[in-house]
Scaffold this motif. Structure first.
Motif, PDB file in Angstrom:
ATOM      1  N   GLN A 122      -9.231   1.395   1.590  1.00 48.93           N
ATOM      2  CA  GLN A 122      -8.403   1.318   2.787  1.00 48.93           C
ATOM      3  C   GLN A 122      -8.833   0.082   3.576  1.00 48.93           C
ATOM      4  O   GLN A 122      -9.813  -0.573   3.245  1.00 48.93           O
ATOM      5  CB  GLN A 122      -8.553   2.575   3.647  1.00 48.93           C
ATOM      6  CG  GLN A 122      -9.986   2.837   4.115  1.00 48.93           C
ATOM      7  CD  GLN A 122     -10.119   4.088   4.952  1.00 48.93           C
ATOM      8  OE1 GLN A 122      -9.389   4.283   5.919  1.00 48.93           O
ATOM      9  NE2 GLN A 122     -11.043   4.963   4.575  1.00 48.93           N
ATOM     10  N   ASN A 159      -4.332   8.919   1.171  1.00 49.68           N
ATOM     11  CA  ASN A 159      -3.339   7.963   1.680  1.00 49.68           C
ATOM     12  C   ASN A 159      -2.740   8.504   2.974  1.00 49.68           C
ATOM     13  O   ASN A 159      -2.823   9.703   3.269  1.00 49.68           O
ATOM     14  CB  ASN A 159      -2.250   7.661   0.645  1.00 49.68           C
ATOM     15  CG  ASN A 159      -1.464   8.892   0.247  1.00 49.68           C
ATOM     16  OD1 ASN A 159      -0.730   9.461   1.057  1.00 49.68           O
ATOM     17  ND2 ASN A 159      -1.601   9.311  -0.995  1.00 49.68           N
ATOM     18  N   THR A 202       0.829  -1.200   0.000  1.00 49.21           N
ATOM     19  CA  THR A 202       0.000   0.000   0.000  1.00 49.21           C
ATOM     20  C   THR A 202       0.866   1.254   0.000  1.00 49.21           C
ATOM     21  O   THR A 202       2.032   1.223   0.393  1.00 49.21           O
ATOM     22  CB  THR A 202      -0.913   0.023   1.235  1.00 49.21           C
ATOM     23  OG1 THR A 202      -0.097   0.046   2.417  1.00 49.21           O
ATOM     24  CG2 THR A 202      -1.817  -1.202   1.267  1.00 49.21           C
ATOM     25  N   GLU A 228      -3.256   0.674  -3.823  1.00 46.53           N
ATOM     26  CA  GLU A 228      -4.214  -0.045  -2.992  1.00 46.53           C
ATOM     27  C   GLU A 228      -4.749  -1.281  -3.712  1.00 46.53           C
ATOM     28  O   GLU A 228      -5.210  -2.225  -3.076  1.00 46.53           O
ATOM     29  CB  GLU A 228      -5.376   0.879  -2.611  1.00 46.53           C
ATOM     30  CG  GLU A 228      -4.938   2.200  -1.975  1.00 46.53           C
ATOM     31  CD  GLU A 228      -3.948   2.012  -0.846  1.00 46.53           C
ATOM     32  OE1 GLU A 228      -4.201   1.185   0.043  1.00 46.53           O
ATOM     33  OE2 GLU A 228      -2.905   2.703  -0.865  1.00 46.53           O
TER      34      GLU A 228
END
Length: 300
Positions: free
Chosen positions: A197, A221, A98, A128
Motif C-alpha cells: 500500500q 484492499n 491499484t 498493487e
C-alpha cells in the motif's frame, strides 16, 4: 532467422502445446511441429523438452522466448501507433491501477467514457504490482506515487489522504470516537501495515495501532475496507476520494489523517501521439475537475 518460424515458436512457447498453438495460428499440429523442428535445426539446439503433459522450454528455449516476447511487445506498440494515426478513438486500451482506486473511483466512471467513445475497449488491470509500461505490460497507469521508470510521460492528477470513517449506524450502536484514546473501544478496519500500500497509509495505520486497538479487521484492499465500514463493522482507514462519492459515511477524528499521497497518470513516450491515450487522459482530468467543482459546491 526466419520470422515466420519465430512467430510459430513464440505461440508454442506461450501456449505450452503444439495443438493449442495450432488452434491459435490456424495451422495443423504437424505443420507447427515441422516449423519448430526446422528452427531447432537452424539453431543446432533443442528448444523444448517434450513430455506427455506438454512442452517445457529448455534453457536455450527460454533465452529465445525472452527475445520473442520483447519483439512481440514492440510489434504491438508499432501496431498501436499505426492504428492511432487515424483520428478515431477505438481498439484496446490496457489500463493498470491499484485495486482500491480502480474499483472505487475509476470503474464507476467508465460508463461515461464508453458513452463518449463506444468503440474503445478497456482492459482494466487492478493490482498493487507496478507493471512495466516501457515493456508494454500496460498502455497507461494511474499510480499513487510518481513512476520511476524511464521513458515515461507523467502527469500529476490530484492528491489524496487516508482518513478515518464509520457508518452512522455503527457510531449510534458503539458510541462516538472523540479522541485517539477512544480507539481501544472500537474495531479498527484497515490494511495490515506490512501489506502492499502507499507508505502514508501504512504510517497512519501504525500510528493508530500504537493506541492499543485490540479489535481489528485487516483487509488487503480499500474496497473490502469500505464494504466492512458500510456494514457497520467498525472504523475504517479509507482514502478521501472514496467518501466523496459514497453517502452515509461519517468522518471520525477530523484532525487525524495521513500525509499527502500524489496520484500520477503515466504512459510510454512512444505512445505520445496515441488518440486512445489522449482520450483517456482528458477524460480522467475532466472527471477530477468535475469532482473538485462538486466538492466546492457542497462546501458552499
Amino acid at each position: 532467422m526466419d520470422w515466420d518460424k519465430l512467430r510459430i515458436f513464440h505461440a508454442v512457447a506461450d501456449a505450452g502445446s503444439l495443438t493449442h498453438a495450432g488452434d491459435i495460428l490456424h495451422l495443423s499440429q504437424s505443420a507447427v511441429s515441422r516449423q519448430v523442428r526446422a528452427l531447432e535445426e537452424s539453431l543446432n539446439t533443442t528448444l523444448f523438452h517434450r513430455h506427455a503433459r506438454g512442452l517445457i522450454l529448455t534453457e536455450q528455449g527460454e533465452l529465445l522466448f525472452d527475445a520473442t516476447k520483447s519483439m512481440n511487445k514492440r510489434l504491438e506498440s508499432a501496431s498501436a501507433r499505426i492504428r492511432d494515426s487515424k483520428e478515431e478513438v477505438f481498439g484496446e486500451l490496457r489500463v493498470t491501477t491499484t485495486t482500491g482506486f480502480g474499483t472505487l473511483w475509476l470503474a464507476p466512471r467508465l460508463p461515461a467514457l464508453y458513452e463518449k467513445y463506444p468503440d474503445l475497449n478497456i482492459d482494466l488491470m487492478l493490482e498493487e504490482r507496478v507493471l512495466d509500461l516501457p515493456m508494454r505490460e500496460a498502455d497507461v497507469a494511474i499510480r499513487m506515487k510518481e513512476p520511476s521508470q524511464a521513458d515515461l510521460i507523467r502527469k500529476r492528477l490530484m492528491s489524496v489522504r487516508m482518513r478515518l470513517y464509520a457508518s452512522q449506524g455503527y457510531l449510534d450502536r458503539e458510541g462516538p470516537l472523540d479522541d485517539m484514546e477512544d480507539i481501544g473501544n472500537h474495531r479498527l478496519i484497515c490494511q495490515n501495515p506490512n501489506s502492499a500500500q502507499v507508505s502514508a497509509g501504512a504510517q497512519l495505520v501504525q500510528l493508530l495501532l500504537s493506541y492499543d486497538a485490540p479489535k481489528r479487521l485487516n483487509v488487503n484492499n480499500y474496497f473490502g475496507v469500505l464494504q466492512a465500514v458500510r456494514s457497520d463493522l467498525g472504523v475504517g482507514v479509507l482514502p478521501d476520494y472514496v467518501t466523496k462519492d459514497i453517502p452515509g459515511l461519517v468522518r471520525c477524528l477530523p484532525e487525524v489523517e495521513s500525509g499527502e499521497v500524489p496520484v500520477f497518470l503515466a504512459y510510454p513516450e512512444e505512445l505520445r501521439q496515441s488518440k486512445r491515450i489522449a482520450a483517456f487522459r482528458d477524460f480522467i482530468q475532466e472527471e477530477i475537475t468535475a469532482q473538485r467543482r462538486k466538492a466546492r459546491d457542497d462546501d458552499d
